[in-house]
Design an enzyme around this catalytic site. Structure first.
Site, PDB file in Angstrom:
ATOM      1  N   GLY A   1       0.820  -1.222   0.000  1.00  0.00           N
ATOM      2  CA  GLY A   1       0.000   0.000   0.000  1.00  0.00           C
ATOM      3  C   GLY A   1       0.844   1.256   0.000  1.00  0.00           C
TER       4      GLY A   1
ATOM      5  N   ARG B   1       3.647   6.183   1.868  1.00  0.00           N
ATOM      6  CA  ARG B   1       4.101   7.574   1.967  1.00  0.00           C
ATOM      7  C   ARG B   1       3.563   8.396   0.812  1.00  0.00           C
ATOM      8  NH1 ARG B   1       9.910   7.654  -0.737  1.00  0.00           N
ATOM      9  NH2 ARG B   1       9.670   5.786  -1.978  1.00  0.00           N
TER      10      ARG B   1
ATOM     11  N   ASP C   1       8.859   6.156   7.832  1.00  0.00           N
ATOM     12  CA  ASP C   1       8.472   7.522   8.213  1.00  0.00           C
ATOM     13  C   ASP C   1       7.497   8.227   7.250  1.00  0.00           C
ATOM     14  OD1 ASP C   1      10.086   8.000   6.068  1.00  0.00           O
ATOM     15  OD2 ASP C   1      11.574   9.191   7.159  1.00  0.00           O
ATOM     16  N   GLY C   2       7.209   7.601   6.126  1.00  0.00           N
ATOM     17  CA  GLY C   2       6.259   8.230   5.204  1.00  0.00           C
ATOM     18  C   GLY C   2       6.815   9.409   4.438  1.00  0.00           C
TER      19      GLY C   2
ATOM     20  N   ASP D   1       4.422  -4.619  -7.529  1.00  0.00           N
ATOM     21  CA  ASP D   1       3.788  -3.362  -7.095  1.00  0.00           C
ATOM     22  C   ASP D   1       4.331  -2.175  -7.893  1.00  0.00           C
ATOM     23  OD1 ASP D   1       6.090  -4.234  -5.476  1.00  0.00           O
ATOM     24  OD2 ASP D   1       5.947  -2.258  -4.558  1.00  0.00           O
ATOM     25  N   ASN D   2       5.385  -2.408  -8.661  1.00  0.00           N
ATOM     26  CA  ASN D   2       5.910  -1.339  -9.517  1.00  0.00           C
ATOM     27  C   ASN D   2       5.648  -1.642 -10.987  1.00  0.00           C
ATOM     28  OD1 ASN D   2       6.863   0.011  -7.292  1.00  0.00           O
ATOM     29  ND2 ASN D   2       8.920  -0.844  -7.423  1.00  0.00           N
TER      30      ASN D   2
ATOM     31  N   ASP E   1       7.972   4.497 -10.477  1.00  0.00           N
ATOM     32  CA  ASP E   1       8.903   4.337  -9.358  1.00  0.00           C
ATOM     33  C   ASP E   1      10.364   4.280  -9.792  1.00  0.00           C
ATOM     34  OD1 ASP E   1       7.184   4.701  -7.368  1.00  0.00           O
ATOM     35  OD2 ASP E   1       7.282   2.695  -6.528  1.00  0.00           O
TER      36      ASP E   1
HETATM   37  P1  AMP Z   1       8.881   1.490  -3.387  1.00  0.00           P
HETATM   38  O1  AMP Z   1      10.216   0.898  -3.095  1.00  0.00           O
HETATM   39  O2  AMP Z   1       8.878   2.991  -3.415  1.00  0.00           O
HETATM   40  O3  AMP Z   1       8.212   0.896  -4.577  1.00  0.00           O
HETATM   41  O4  AMP Z   1       7.978   1.140  -2.120  1.00  0.00           O
HETATM   42  C1  AMP Z   1       7.669  -0.160  -1.712  1.00  0.00           C
HETATM   43  C2  AMP Z   1       6.737  -0.088  -0.517  1.00  0.00           C
HETATM   44  O5  AMP Z   1       7.381   0.532   0.587  1.00  0.00           O
HETATM   45  C3  AMP Z   1       5.467   0.724  -0.755  1.00  0.00           C
HETATM   46  O6  AMP Z   1       4.424   0.131  -0.025  1.00  0.00           O
HETATM   47  C4  AMP Z   1       5.826   2.073  -0.189  1.00  0.00           C
HETATM   48  O7  AMP Z   1       4.703   2.825   0.159  1.00  0.00           O
HETATM   49  C5  AMP Z   1       6.659   1.690   1.009  1.00  0.00           C
HETATM   50  N1  AMP Z   1       7.594   2.747   1.403  1.00  0.00           N
HETATM   51  C6  AMP Z   1       8.714   3.114   0.748  1.00  0.00           C
HETATM   52  N2  AMP Z   1       9.325   4.131   1.388  1.00  0.00           N
HETATM   53  C7  AMP Z   1       8.575   4.425   2.464  1.00  0.00           C
HETATM   54  C8  AMP Z   1       8.674   5.382   3.513  1.00  0.00           C
HETATM   55  N3  AMP Z   1       9.684   6.249   3.597  1.00  0.00           N
HETATM   56  N4  AMP Z   1       7.699   5.393   4.448  1.00  0.00           N
HETATM   57  C9  AMP Z   1       6.682   4.526   4.385  1.00  0.00           C
HETATM   58  N5  AMP Z   1       6.529   3.608   3.431  1.00  0.00           N
HETATM   59  C10 AMP Z   1       7.458   3.546   2.473  1.00  0.00           C
HETATM   60 MG    MG Z   2       6.569   1.291  -5.552  1.00  0.00          MG
END
Ligand code: AMP
Ligand code: MG
Length: 495
Positions: free
Chosen positions: A86, A89, A121-122, A255-256, A265
């Site tokens: 989900g 952030r 941390d979002g 998810d990407n 992403d």
């Molecule tokens: P990503 O690597 O950006 O494709 O993210 C993979 C998952 O990790 C997704 O569910 C993102 O929302 C979550 N995520 C990545 N970075 C953060 C962050 N700094 N805080 C919260 N969730 C994160």
């Molecule tokens: Mg992603």
């Protein structure tokens, strides 16, 4: 100033998302704004006010009509299934209708902790925000389907990664944020009704022809098989384009992987310099799962995961449904191969189609590899070799034996194109970029912004990358591979 929002996603049943307002930041400052994109989205820029825009694009002030939600999705990360990822952030403000009448998602990435944050941390650090801004816009100019960057704001807060960094928020625009992982989230819960809702939404937003009069007689199951085929086709087109540019995504998790066929992403992504099919940049990809040469087959793997979620929709008989899905997934291979060949033909200046073109393209890539030549400049300077002498091309090769054997074969093939060599060179230059976001330039740009609050390199690089196919006098350095001391071998997600 904001166009009107359509709340298509936020009006889906509650289990598709969590309502969530962006968490305010102390001192928002607009550091990048994509005016042409804003205009295309229908923003009224006559009333543009920078501090106001900073409030909006940081999430401090909600534009009228927005109903922010964090979207639910699951995903296979490096092959391992996580049933609940989900938006940890990011928030979707809503969709707007652009000047071409298409719905576009506007999302704030780095908007604070959501119910999906899983302890993180979002937030987003400035470096990755600027990288995504620049690389996604560059990909768009290079003709690759991609999410776009509308704005970047610094927050006045520090985020803590390997070292503390300035925090930032990216405003991202997408055809939608539906991913293979969105379907997986519901399929894993046995929620077939939700999967059908998503499939219908995907058709409505990305494949409206499947609703059209010609298909109105279609049974539902045929419609969903057609959706699977359509998504597979878009992925084939997308990855073929990546391969033609030496682009390595780095995190092709489900998810990407978008249903729209856009690149999404830009974490540890990178463009190859010296051609090497096994190239991997990402620090977290120690097995080389997402290496350059694996990308077409990892996209197929992702499509197979997508197909699994659709099984109950494809046929009332499960065995039949699996057969149908398998057929589509198998068919991706020849489709991808055809897309790849089309990309390579274009890059090599070929319009006519001959049986041995694939062999010719493969031999060229082998010559690039054997000579450790720069992928981008190799193609670009090939146009100079349509006649014979091409010292600038030869200079890219550490060893040029294979190249010297290959060039006469290629010229002989060009002679059957039936057009002048100058015309061929011109059409090659229209598809083989001179300027790509080279890793060391991106790193320099990030260092200036993060360490010295200096955005001049960002602006300069963005300007060069806006015209990737046009020679820009005085900007020769941007076309050059990294000097030995600045070569990038590893990239980091930096999330
Ligand atoms: P990503 O690597 O950006 O494709 O993210 C993979 C998952 O990790 C997704 O569910 C993102 O929302 C979550 N995520 C990545 N970075 C953060 C962050 N700094 N805080 C919260 N969730 C994160
Ligand atoms: Mg992603």
């Amino acid at each position: 100033m904001f166009p009107e929002f359509t709340l298509r996603y936020a009006r889906l049943p509650e289990r598709f998302y969590e309502r969530f307002d962006p968490v305010p930041v102390p001192a928002p400052r607009l550091v990048a704004f994509n005016q042409p994109l804003a205009e295309a989205l229908g923003f009224d820029l006559a009333a543009f006010d920078e501090p106001r825009a900073a409030e909006w694009f940081s999430g401090n002030v909600l534009p009228a009509g927005a109903e922010p939600v964090a979207q639910a999705y699951a995903g296979h990360q490096f092959g391992h299934f996580n049933p609940r990822l989900g938006d940890g952030r990011a928030v979707l403000l809503g969709e707007v209708t652009d000047r071409e009448g298409r719905l576009r998602d506007i999302q704030l990435k780095g908007a604070g902790m959501t119910p999906f944050s899983r302890g993180a941390d979002g937030r987003a650090p400035l470096g990755p925000v600027l990288r995504e801004y620049l690389v996604s816009e560059s990909m768009h100019r290079l003709g690759v389907p991609t999410t776009r960057a509308l704005a970047a704001v610094t927050t006045g807060e520090r985020v803590f990664r390997r070292v503390p960094e300035p925090g930032a928020v990216l405003s991202r625009v997408a055809a939608s944020h539906l991913r293979v992982g969105t379907f997986q989230y519901f399929a894993a819960r046995g929620d077939q009704e939700a999967v059908r809702t998503l499939a219908d939404l995907a058709i409505e937003r990305h494949y409206p022809h499947l609703q059209g009069p010609a298909l109105r007689g279609l049974e539902d199951d045929e419609r969903y098989v057609a959706l699977l085929e359509a998504v597979a086709g878009r992925q084939a087109v997308l990855v073929a384009k990546w391969m033609g540019l030496g682009f390595i995504h780095g995190v092709m998790n489900t998810d990407n992987c978008t249903i729209s066929g856009e690149t999404i992403d830009y974490g540890p992504c990178a463009f190859m310099e010296a051609h090497d099919p096994a190239m991997v940049f990402s620090s977290i990809d120690d097995q080389g799962r997402y290496a350059y040469r694996n990308q077409p087959w990892l996209a197929q793997w992702n499509l197979a995961r997508f197909a699994e979620t659709l099984i109950p929709l494809l046929d009332a008989d499960q065995t039949r449904a699996i057969e149908k899905a398998t057929e589509v997934i198998k068919h991706y291979e020849p489709r991808y191969e055809a897309e790849w060949l089309a990309v390579m033909r274009e890059k090599l200046g070929l319009v006519k189609e001959e049986a041995r073109d694939r062999e010719l393209a493969e031999a060229w890539l082998e010559a690039l590899h054997a000579g450790r030549a720069d992928f981008t400049l190799g193609f670009r300077r090939l146009a100079e070799a349509v006649h014979d002498e091409a010292p600038a091309l030869l200079a890219l090769f550490e060893s040029d034996g294979a190249l010297r054997e290959w060039l006469p074969r290629w010229r002989e093939r060009l002679s059957r194109e039936g057009v002048g060599l100058e015309a061929i060179a011109a059409r090659m230059n229209a598809v083989n970029p001179l300027y790509i976001p080279r890793n060391h330039q991106v790193e320099r740009m990030i260092a200036a912004a993060v360490e010295h609050d200096d955005f001049a390199p960002f602006e300069a690089l963005a300007e060069v990358l806006a015209e990737p196919f046009t020679e820009q006098p005085g900007r020769e350095a941007y076309a050059e591979p990294a000097p030995a001391t600045e070569r990038v071998f590893r990239t980091f997600c930096g999330t």
